[in-house]
Design a protein around this motif. Structure first.
Motif, PDB file in Angstrom:
ATOM      1  N   HIS A   1       0.835  -1.203   0.000  1.00 16.51           N
ATOM      2  CA  HIS A   1       0.000   0.000   0.000  1.00 16.51           C
ATOM      3  C   HIS A   1       0.872   1.255   0.000  1.00 16.51           C
ATOM      4  N   GLU A   2       1.860   1.276   0.884  1.00 18.15           N
ATOM      5  CA  GLU A   2       2.707   2.463   0.981  1.00 18.15           C
ATOM      6  C   GLU A   2       3.656   2.587  -0.218  1.00 18.15           C
ATOM      7  N   LEU A   3       4.150   1.481  -0.732  1.00 20.83           N
ATOM      8  CA  LEU A   3       4.984   1.547  -1.931  1.00 20.83           C
ATOM      9  C   LEU A   3       4.189   2.073  -3.119  1.00 20.83           C
ATOM     10  N   ALA A   4       2.918   1.704  -3.210  1.00 21.27           N
ATOM     11  CA  ALA A   4       2.082   2.190  -4.308  1.00 21.27           C
ATOM     12  C   ALA A   4       1.919   3.706  -4.251  1.00 21.27           C
ATOM     13  N   HIS A   5       1.992   4.268  -3.049  1.00 25.06           N
ATOM     14  CA  HIS A   5       1.889   5.732  -2.921  1.00 25.06           C
ATOM     15  C   HIS A   5       3.109   6.445  -3.496  1.00 25.06           C
ATOM     16  N   LEU A   6       4.187   5.741  -3.691  1.00 26.14           N
ATOM     17  CA  LEU A   6       5.346   6.369  -4.327  1.00 26.14           C
ATOM     18  C   LEU A   6       5.029   6.757  -5.771  1.00 26.14           C
ATOM     19  N   ARG A   7       4.066   6.074  -6.368  1.00 27.83           N
ATOM     20  CA  ARG A   7       3.648   6.390  -7.738  1.00 27.83           C
ATOM     21  C   ARG A   7       2.341   7.169  -7.777  1.00 27.83           C
ATOM     22  N   HIS A   8       1.458   6.901  -6.833  1.00 27.57           N
ATOM     23  CA  HIS A   8       0.147   7.554  -6.816  1.00 27.57           C
ATOM     24  C   HIS A   8      -0.107   8.091  -5.404  1.00 27.57           C
ATOM     25  N   MET A   9      -0.005   9.396  -5.220  1.00 22.49           N
ATOM     26  CA  MET A   9      -0.231   9.991  -3.899  1.00 22.49           C
ATOM     27  C   MET A   9      -1.711  10.274  -3.684  1.00 22.49           C
ATOM     28  N   ASN A  10      -2.509   9.253  -3.884  1.00 25.06           N
ATOM     29  CA  ASN A  10      -3.960   9.366  -3.706  1.00 25.06           C
ATOM     30  C   ASN A  10      -4.505   7.953  -3.548  1.00 25.06           C
ATOM     31  N   HIS A  11      -5.825   7.834  -3.454  1.00 26.80           N
ATOM     32  CA  HIS A  11      -6.456   6.518  -3.374  1.00 26.80           C
ATOM     33  C   HIS A  11      -7.415   6.338  -4.546  1.00 26.80           C
ATOM     34  N   GLY A  12      -6.968   6.785  -5.714  1.00 26.28           N
ATOM     35  CA  GLY A  12      -7.774   6.653  -6.911  1.00 26.28           C
ATOM     36  C   GLY A  12      -7.706   5.255  -7.509  1.00 26.28           C
ATOM     37  N   PRO A  13      -8.431   5.039  -8.610  1.00 26.67           N
ATOM     38  CA  PRO A  13      -8.467   3.704  -9.240  1.00 26.67           C
ATOM     39  C   PRO A  13      -7.094   3.179  -9.630  1.00 26.67           C
ATOM     40  N   ASP A  14      -6.225   4.049 -10.162  1.00 24.61           N
ATOM     41  CA  ASP A  14      -4.895   3.597 -10.566  1.00 24.61           C
ATOM     42  C   ASP A  14      -4.073   3.137  -9.366  1.00 24.61           C
ATOM     43  N   PHE A  15      -4.271   3.807  -8.251  1.00 24.19           N
ATOM     44  CA  PHE A  15      -3.565   3.406  -7.032  1.00 24.19           C
ATOM     45  C   PHE A  15      -3.973   1.994  -6.627  1.00 24.19           C
ATOM     46  N   TRP A  16      -5.274   1.730  -6.574  1.00 27.18           N
ATOM     47  CA  TRP A  16      -5.727   0.417  -6.124  1.00 27.18           C
ATOM     48  C   TRP A  16      -5.372  -0.686  -7.121  1.00 27.18           C
ATOM     49  N   LEU A  17      -5.336  -0.341  -8.407  1.00 29.04           N
ATOM     50  CA  LEU A  17      -4.879  -1.319  -9.389  1.00 29.04           C
ATOM     51  C   LEU A  17      -3.429  -1.723  -9.127  1.00 29.04           C
ATOM     52  N   LEU A  18      -2.597  -0.730  -8.782  1.00 25.78           N
ATOM     53  CA  LEU A  18      -1.199  -1.014  -8.490  1.00 25.78           C
ATOM     54  C   LEU A  18      -1.069  -1.831  -7.209  1.00 25.78           C
ATOM     55  N   VAL A  19      -1.831  -1.473  -6.176  1.00 22.00           N
ATOM     56  CA  VAL A  19      -1.794  -2.249  -4.931  1.00 22.00           C
ATOM     57  C   VAL A  19      -2.112  -3.713  -5.206  1.00 22.00           C
ATOM     58  N   ASP A  20      -3.147  -3.946  -6.004  1.00 22.96           N
ATOM     59  CA  ASP A  20      -3.555  -5.325  -6.286  1.00 22.96           C
ATOM     60  C   ASP A  20      -2.528  -6.060  -7.153  1.00 22.96           C
ATOM     61  N   ARG A  21      -1.725  -5.320  -7.899  1.00 22.80           N
ATOM     62  CA  ARG A  21      -0.642  -5.976  -8.644  1.00 22.80           C
ATOM     63  C   ARG A  21       0.528  -6.333  -7.720  1.00 22.80           C
ATOM     64  N   LEU A  22       0.703  -5.530  -6.680  1.00 27.87           N
ATOM     65  CA  LEU A  22       1.830  -5.747  -5.772  1.00 27.87           C
ATOM     66  C   LEU A  22       1.557  -6.818  -4.730  1.00 27.87           C
ATOM     67  N   THR A  23       0.299  -7.012  -4.370  1.00 29.61           N
ATOM     68  CA  THR A  23      -0.011  -7.966  -3.304  1.00 29.61           C
ATOM     69  C   THR A  23      -1.353  -8.644  -3.564  1.00 29.61           C
ATOM     70  N   PRO A  24      -1.455  -9.942  -3.288  1.00 27.58           N
ATOM     71  CA  PRO A  24      -2.742 -10.629  -3.405  1.00 27.58           C
ATOM     72  C   PRO A  24      -3.533 -10.624  -2.102  1.00 27.58           C
ATOM     73  N   HIS A  25      -3.024  -9.938  -1.079  1.00 24.38           N
ATOM     74  CA  HIS A  25      -3.572 -10.089   0.277  1.00 24.38           C
ATOM     75  C   HIS A  25      -4.472  -8.940   0.726  1.00 24.38           C
ATOM     76  N   ARG A  26      -4.830  -8.047  -0.187  1.00 22.73           N
ATOM     77  CA  ARG A  26      -5.530  -6.824   0.220  1.00 22.73           C
ATOM     78  C   ARG A  26      -6.801  -7.106   1.019  1.00 22.73           C
ATOM     79  N   ARG A  27      -7.714  -7.870   0.465  1.00 20.25           N
ATOM     80  CA  ARG A  27      -9.013  -8.092   1.127  1.00 20.25           C
ATOM     81  C   ARG A  27      -8.833  -8.826   2.455  1.00 20.25           C
ATOM     82  N   GLN A  28      -8.012  -9.845   2.438  1.00 18.21           N
ATOM     83  CA  GLN A  28      -7.759 -10.629   3.649  1.00 18.21           C
ATOM     84  C   GLN A  28      -7.151  -9.752   4.740  1.00 18.21           C
ATOM     85  N   ALA A  29      -6.181  -8.907   4.348  1.00 15.99           N
ATOM     86  CA  ALA A  29      -5.496  -8.057   5.333  1.00 15.99           C
ATOM     87  C   ALA A  29      -6.430  -7.000   5.903  1.00 15.99           C
TER      88      ALA A  29
END
Length: 238
Positions: free
Chosen positions: A193-221
């Motif tokens: 989540h925090e690494l994704a903010h290095l590219r997207h300093m917001n919580h927009g759609p592109d940010f969440w797409l990147l988070v989901d590419r970086l980790t499969p654990h989002r919903r569980q976490a």
């Protein structure tokens, strides 16, 4: 009470019993506010300049039902003592006091062994967990950084109350050290989540797409933190 004074703590009776109130004068606040500290179980009442303590007590008693309900939802605070337990990477470890040993604190066969005097068990367990966090969390961040190429300018560990992590505009990432008690999947998600903010300093759609590419654990976490996050704050004293 004068704004800027040291916060005072006292026990106050309300309809449901007695609660511990911590008074916080503030020069910036514009109105009286009230919240429950999930770590201490104290009711924090903030008083702006010119507000009276009596006004804070009126607010407390007018919302005594909300206070009682909030306190009842707090998880119990486990004792860091012989026979108690602590979490590391989401695994529960029994604390075993070994007063005659000379090894400090060590993990062996699923138990956390603590040497020295009994009155220092809690302090030594807390220090052990913080030391583990200083080693494990930055190492796991570096591992994911190596995989995705997103590199922070700095990594800091802090004991935060409301955020598990943050990323500043200059690329510095902060992680709450208490994450070391959470499962590794939760740690992986917060780091991603925090690494994704290095590219997207917001919580927009592109940010969440990147988070989901970086980790499969989002919903569980997110589900785990919602259910157990408060326990991490109450398990080890600040």
């Amino acid at each position: 009470m004068v704004a800027g004074a040291v916060a005072a703590v006292e026990t106050v009776p309300i309809a449901s019993g007695q609660v511990t109130v911590q008074w916080r004068p503030s020069r910036q606040a514009r109105r009286i506010s009230m919240r429950i500290d999930p770590r201490s179980g104290h009711v924090i009442i903030t008083l702006p300049r010119g507000a009276r303590k009596a006004d804070g007590l009126s607010l407390l008693r007018a919302h005594s039902g909300w206070v009682a309900a909030g306190l009842s939802r707090l998880p119990p605070t486990p004792e860091l003592c012989d026979g108690g337990y602590v979490l590391l990477d989401g695994q529960r470890h029994e604390i075993r006091h070994c007063p005659d040993a000379r090894r400090g604190v060590w993990l062996e066969e699923g138990r956390l062994h603590v040497s020295g005097a009994e009155e220092f068990i809690a302090r030594r367990v807390a220090a052990y967990l913080r030391a583990q966090a200083q080693v494990l969390l930055p190492a796991r961040l570096r591992l994911l950084t190596g995989q995705c190429g997103l590199r922070p300018t700095q990594v800091r560990l802090r004991d935060t109350k409301s955020r598990w992590g943050s990323c500043s505009s200059d690329g510095a990432i902060m992680l709450c050290w208490r994450l070391v008690m959470a499962p590794q999947e939760v740690q992986h998600y917060i780091i991603a989540h925090e690494l994704a903010h290095l590219r997207h300093m917001n919580h927009g759609p592109d940010f969440w797409l990147l988070v989901d590419r970086l980790t499969p654990h989002r919903r569980q976490a997110e589900k785990w933190l919602h259910a157990n996050g408060a326990s991490l704050h109450r398990m080890v004293p600040a």
